[in-house]
Write a protein that holds these residues in place. Structure first.
Motif, PDB file in Angstrom:
ATOM      1  N   ASP A  85       0.823  -1.212   0.000  1.00 55.82           N
ATOM      2  CA  ASP A  85       0.000   0.000   0.000  1.00 55.82           C
ATOM      3  C   ASP A  85       0.859   1.264   0.000  1.00 55.82           C
ATOM      4  OD1 ASP A  85      -2.562  -1.068  -0.119  1.00 55.82           O
ATOM      5  OD2 ASP A  85      -2.621  -1.451   2.034  1.00 55.82           O
ATOM      6  N   MET A 119       1.756   0.272  -4.760  1.00 58.11           N
ATOM      7  CA  MET A 119       0.626   0.844  -5.492  1.00 58.11           C
ATOM      8  C   MET A 119       0.892   2.281  -5.963  1.00 58.11           C
ATOM      9  SD  MET A 119      -1.255  -1.702  -5.655  1.00 58.11           S
ATOM     10  CE  MET A 119      -1.485  -3.250  -4.805  1.00 58.11           C
ATOM     11  N   GLU A 135       0.877   3.532  -9.901  1.00 59.89           N
ATOM     12  CA  GLU A 135      -0.029   4.608 -10.323  1.00 59.89           C
ATOM     13  C   GLU A 135       0.740   5.742 -11.004  1.00 59.89           C
ATOM     14  OE1 GLU A 135      -3.773   4.244  -7.232  1.00 59.89           O
ATOM     15  OE2 GLU A 135      -1.959   5.258  -6.548  1.00 59.89           O
ATOM     16  N   THR A 170      -7.003  -6.761   0.987  1.00 60.34           N
ATOM     17  CA  THR A 170      -6.940  -5.329   0.686  1.00 60.34           C
ATOM     18  C   THR A 170      -6.047  -5.063  -0.517  1.00 60.34           C
ATOM     19  OG1 THR A 170      -7.258  -4.806   3.016  1.00 60.34           O
ATOM     20  CG2 THR A 170      -6.364  -3.071   1.632  1.00 60.34           C
ATOM     21  N   VAL A 171      -4.911  -5.754  -0.558  1.00 68.31           N
ATOM     22  CA  VAL A 171      -3.988  -5.571  -1.686  1.00 68.31           C
ATOM     23  C   VAL A 171      -4.659  -5.989  -2.992  1.00 68.31           C
ATOM     24  CG1 VAL A 171      -1.767  -6.248  -2.669  1.00 68.31           C
ATOM     25  CG2 VAL A 171      -1.978  -5.908  -0.206  1.00 68.31           C
ATOM     26  N   LYS A 219      -7.869  -6.108  -3.682  1.00 68.26           N
ATOM     27  CA  LYS A 219      -8.918  -5.144  -4.038  1.00 68.26           C
ATOM     28  C   LYS A 219      -8.323  -3.882  -4.651  1.00 68.26           C
ATOM     29  CE  LYS A 219     -12.307  -6.643  -0.581  1.00 68.26           C
ATOM     30  NZ  LYS A 219     -12.986  -6.298   0.702  1.00 68.26           N
ATOM     31  N   SER A 220      -7.213  -3.412  -4.086  1.00 69.00           N
ATOM     32  CA  SER A 220      -6.557  -2.215  -4.625  1.00 69.00           C
ATOM     33  C   SER A 220      -6.075  -2.450  -6.047  1.00 69.00           C
ATOM     34  CB  SER A 220      -5.372  -1.821  -3.736  1.00 69.00           C
ATOM     35  OG  SER A 220      -5.785  -1.513  -2.436  1.00 69.00           O
ATOM     36  N   THR A 279      -8.985  -2.486  -8.477  1.00 68.26           N
ATOM     37  CA  THR A 279      -9.460  -1.124  -8.743  1.00 68.26           C
ATOM     38  C   THR A 279      -8.570  -0.419  -9.764  1.00 68.26           C
ATOM     39  OG1 THR A 279     -10.369  -0.959  -6.505  1.00 68.26           O
ATOM     40  CG2 THR A 279      -9.984   1.099  -7.683  1.00 68.26           C
ATOM     41  N   ILE A 280      -7.269  -0.502  -9.576  1.00 74.30           N
ATOM     42  CA  ILE A 280      -6.328   0.147 -10.505  1.00 74.30           C
ATOM     43  C   ILE A 280      -6.446  -0.457 -11.898  1.00 74.30           C
ATOM     44  CG2 ILE A 280      -3.887   0.549 -11.005  1.00 74.30           C
ATOM     45  CD1 ILE A 280      -3.398   0.612  -7.976  1.00 74.30           C
TER      46      ILE A 280
END
Length: 808
Positions: free
Chosen positions: A547, A551, A555, A624-625, A627-628, A631-632
């Motif tokens: 996180d 990520m 990005e 969580t990782v 899901k992130s 999303t990206i």
């Protein structure tokens, strides 16, 4: 086994108990005994491995039940006792003689025969004689059957045996100590049984030796001997450890750099680890040997006495053997753990790691390289070996604790107070380990990104673009020489060739494999420590790097590469998305591997649940990782779908006429006005994505593209007019598009993306407006359109009047 336990018990008993045997027989038997004595192995400590081998051979004999029964019966048949008080006196005198001569093995054999003879008599409570009940076994009838041994003789044997203990302990002969300790333990219990016959409580129950609170002196002697052995073994180990650490300290005293500091710690803690292994192994070996000795030497107690009389002597239990031996080693263990803690409580090294992480993250975020900084940071990765050692220290310590608890007859949930100090030290060590482990992982994590081949390529590309800008500025101000211009053109050509080679050879970059190699190692090392709080802490802290670093880095890369000149950077953009998908795949694999390893390594259910919760993550962790990443991925693939090229492919549909005659319908079969060109151009548009995208990303692209096409075509339909032939033509066009998209995906079916559009097209093919009533009330037909939307679609038919249509 019973040949070993009893030896010539039967023959010896006849010699000592039968006054009618002639002198010749006595001489022969004495000669036999002398031969046995002379042929017996020297009394020395048997190596543990050899003892275990002997034990395994004995166990194989025990498996022969028929042979065992015959052995027991043979022993019993040799017991020919005369009903005279002198018989037992003679036997006691012989036992005393053997103990005085330090012939403990023979003395122990005779003592076991003695116990077998008198056990029934001395174990029965004193009974009041009864003339009315002939079946009542009284003390007098028992005395007539077996003479109870005289207490004064037992006391004499007891005192002589005690007097021999100090002398025997000095010899360091383990076998003699074992035999003498057993003699003392047995004699003490026989003495207690005789004395306690006169101490009867109100319920006429004799107070047993086990409940009396008296200390088993034989067991105490044996434990003292084993404690002395542990002291003799552990003392030199600690001295060597301190000496070597002092030498290491002197050797590295001049080293001021991080490399020497870490090397010193690695060698010093490795020295402590070796010493710890030796001390723990010594204690475990002594506990194991002691329990084995207790089990073997007291086996006759169950197999002979209990089988015959349903009573037996008090045996040496593992709890009484285990804790005293651990306590003897406790101060040495504490000394080792204290030294390890001193080496780990190094705020200076921790600060160096923290500063190194900040420095390398700045280089990553600013898309820079600095060889000088990396040369200063890289030696800190040597802490990896130190962390391996700490994990091993925890593992062997936890195994030792489990071993001690298991042999103290306690469950894992029940605490053993004697282990509290050791547990506290280990937890303090592992708290420091967690701090170093997470800093090491963050540094390795950042190094993997810093050295990534994709990142290097992008940085070179940035530098090249900056050179172009600078070159233009210089050219505007001053005319460049021809040589400078040629040099610049060569650099530009070289950059283009490097990009072409990289894009052709790679679908992902190197950092994903490197990061997950380190992640598996760090998480696996934490699990190997056998310390569940540490394992949870390390997993949670290492996952935080995804996180905080991973990520945001991706990005930034995606934002940089999705620009106006996207066609030139498209393959780099797709490689970045592939990296994210590969990351998600690796996370799922590592998650399953860690769960499997946890169940293999940890046996306690509470430990398993705690670690599994960290791995599964309720709102945190791996989930969580993932899901992130999802999303990206979705956001950036949507950018491709919503890009102008795909929208432009849809424009011809707006100009296609669907209010057609029979002739036009037939002509559309030959000269398709829209769908064939659309599919051809769509294939050309998708070709670079199919070539570069990994399968999962390409499937997601097709899914999102299918949603976009279906929605866009529906919007266009609501702006056009149709007749029935036009509706039929549109239905054919939509089927071709769906079939095309289904055929280019690898696994997933995308027909459900067109469900709503298919219903819209179906409405446009009706013969008359009231045909909708046949479908509207069918229970098996699920409409994705509401009443208003259905009327609006039907209203696109130029030959339909929907004003009187009533749908309920």
């Amino acid at each position: 086994m019973f040949k070993k336990v009893f030896g010539l018990m039967g023959d010896s008993l006849n010699n000592y108990m039968n006054p009618n045997l002639n002198n010749t027989e006595n001489k022969n038997n004495n000669n036999n005994n002398n031969n046995i004595k002379n042929n017996s192995p020297p009394q020395s400590t048997t190596p543990p491995q050899q003892q275990r081998n002997n034990s395994s051979n004995d166990d194989s004999e025990d498996e022969d039940e028929y042979g065992l029964k015959n052995e027991i019966e043979l022993f019993k048949n040799t017991l020919k006792v005369n009903n005279t008080s002198s018989s037992l006196d003679i036997l006691i005198i012989r036992i005393i003689d053997k103990v005085n001569k330090s012939e403990f093995e023979e003395g122990l054999k005779l003592l076991k025969q003695f116990v077998y003879i008198v056990m029934e008599a001395i174990s029965k409570p004193v009974a009041t004689p009864s003339t009315n009940d002939n079946n009542n076994i009284t003390y007098n009838t028992m005395y007539e059957k077996y003479h109870i041994p005289p207490l004064n003789k037992i006391e004499e044997l007891y005192q002589i045996t005690r007097s021999k203990t100090e002398e025997t302990m000095r010899t360091n002969n383990e076998q003699s100590v074992i035999q003498l300790s057993l003699i003392l333990s047995i004699v003490q219990q026989i003495k207690y049984k005789l004395v306690s016959r006169s101490m009867i409580n109100q319920q006429n129950n004799i107070i047993t030796f086990e409940n009396s609170g008296e200390e088993d002196e034989g067991l105490t002697i044996y434990i003292q001997f084993q404690r002395k052995v542990i002291l003799q073994d552990s003392g030199p180990i600690i001295k060597d450890m301190l000496r070597i650490n002092q030498q290491l300290s002197e050797s590295y005293s001049d080293g001021v750099n991080s490399s020497n500091d870490i090397k010193f710690k690695v060698k010093s803690i490795d020295n402590c680890l070796m010493s710890l292994k030796k001390v723990l192994s010594s204690v475990v070996q002594k506990v194991s040997d002691s329990i084995r000795v207790g089990n073997e030497q007291w086996r006759w107690n169950d197999m002979i006495l209990y089988e015959k009389y349903k009573t037996k002597l008090v045996e040496w239990n593992s709890n009484n053997l285990t804790l005293p031996l651990h306590n003897q080693s406790a101060k040495y263990l504490d000394q080792i753990y204290t030294i390890i803690l001193e080496k780990l409580k190094d705020s200076n090294l921790l600060k160096k790691l923290t500063d190194a992480n900040i420095s390398i993250e700045d280089l990553i975020n600013n898309f820079q390289y600095s060889q000088s900084e990396i040369e200063l940071i890289q030696p800190l990765l040597g802490i990896d070996e130190l962390l391996n050692q700490i994990s091993s220290i925890s593992e062997i310590s936890e195994r030792y604790i489990s071993y001690i608890q298991a042999h103290c007859n306690t469950s894992s949930n029940k605490k053993v107070p004697e282990l509290n100090d050791m547990k506290s030290k280990i937890q303090e060590i592992m708290t420091n380990y967690s701090s170093f482990e997470t800093q090491y992982f963050q540094l390795s994590f950042s190094f993997s990104i810093y050295n990534d081949d994709l990142r290097r390529f992008i940085v070179n590309q940035m530098n090249h673009n900056n050179n172009i800008i600078n070159n233009k500025n210089v050219h505007n101000q001053h005319h460049q020489s021809q040589q400078q211009q040629q040099q610049f053109l060569q650099q530009q050509l070289q950059q283009q060739q490097q990009q072409l080679i990289f894009e052709q050879e790679n679908n992902t970059s190197s950092m994903v494999d490197n990061i997950f190699f380190v992640f598996r190692k760090v998480a696996g090392r934490a699990i190997s420590s056998s310390n569940s709080p540490t394992t949870c802490a390390v997993i949670n802290l290492t996952l935080a790097n995804f996180d905080m670093i991973y990520m945001p880095y991706f990005e930034n890369l995606l934002e940089y590469n999705y620009t106006d000149d996207f066609d030139k950077k498209r393959d780099i953009f797709l490689i970045i998305l592939n990296n994210l998908t590969l990351t998600k795949e690796y996370i799922s694999k590592v998650k399953d591997q860690l769960k499997e390893t946890t169940f293999l390594k940890f046996k306690d259910e509470n430990d398993r649940k705690a670690i599994t919760m960290c791995i599964e993550g309720n709102g945190d962790g791996f989930s969580t990782v993932i899901k992130s990443i999802d999303t990206i991925l979705k956001e950036n693939i949507k950018k491709i779908v919503n890009s102008p090229p795909l929208t432009r492919l849809m424009w011809p549909f707006r100009n296609t006429n669907y209010e057609i005659s029979d002739e036009e319908f037939a002509n559309y079969e030959i000269n398709d006005p829209f769908v064939m060109d659309f599919l051809s151009e769509l294939m050309a548009l998708l070709q670079p994505y199919k070539r570069k995208f990994i399968a999962e990303n390409f499937d997601q692209l097709i899914h999102l593209m299918s949603t976009f096409i279906a929605k866009t075509m529906e919007d266009f339909i609501m702006q056009k007019r149709f007749n029935q032939l036009g509706g039929i033509q549109l239905s054919k066009d939509i089927r071709k598009i769906i079939d095309f998209l289904c055929n280019i995906t690898t696994e997933q079916n995308i027909r459900h993306k067109f469900t709503r559009l298919s219903q819209v097209v179906h409405l446009l093919t009706f013969d008359k407006v009231n045909d909708i009533l046949e479908y509207w009330n069918q229970p098996d037909y699920k409409w994705n359109l509401n009443v208003l939307e259905i009327k609006l679609v039907l209203g696109r038919r130029s030959d339909f009047n929907v004003h009187n249509l009533n749908l309920k």
